[in-house]
Design a protein around this motif. Sequence first.
Motif: not given
Length: 276
Positions: A28-40
């Motif tokens: 029922d969900f689709e993740i379309v983006f994840v953001w974080n200050r540190s991409t590592s």
Amino acid sequence: MATQRRIGIVGFGKIGKYLFENIKDRDDFEIVFVWNRSTSAMDGIVPPNLVLDDLSKFASRNADLIIEVAHPCISDQYGADFISSADYFVGSPTALADAHVEKKLRDGAIKHGLYIPSGALWGGQDIQKMADRGTLQGLKITMTKHPDAFRLESPLKEVNETVLEPTVLYDGPVKDLCPLAPNNVNTMAAACMMAHNLGFEKVQGCIASDPNAREYHLIQIDVIGPGDASAGKAFTVSTTRKSPASYKAVTSNATYVSFFSSVLRAQGQGAGVHLC
């Protein structure tokens, strides 16, 4: 087949990672983006096509719900833009202690929903109902944790470092407490949003540091409703929540499950401010 709800996650700390792991395989969900200050922090966990390098370009991913679990400053910097294009889940509601931020988000919630997770707040919807009727006269939330479970700013930080016995660090308006304990009092901030006839200035918050509280977080909520409070004849409700927590953990074990449950409920309520 029902349409999938498109999710954007802002922040990939412990809660952000927990939400990602529990959402990514749902139908029922689709993740379309994840953001974080540190991409590592996302390396080897989040597929590269889901990593959003520049948060200002969030709209290009067309999320239905944006979940903030990063830092209160996110709501100040991006909250109004988020809610102009999607439902917005404020995982760090201490940001709303700033009257300017609260007004921006309340004013922006005319097309989409502004969702506030209940967290450790017990009876939040009842508090909101009383506030809607104007019968809520008083609200106080007392939070007790081990000294090492607090993440505080000065001057509370220095006082907490010297605690050897149960000690009240602060007792006063939640508005002034939120900047001093932004990672610890989201429950109080959620209560203030529900108690909108009192707000951050009139809802009282108390934090106590207790070296004996090594395995739990304790939250007491005291509500004063209709009646003559000065004569002791007002409606009152007191609840105490004792939540198991790992030693030194800022967040209790139950909070992760509570956050996920709140995400599942953050839909279908339309515009306005909603506890979830």
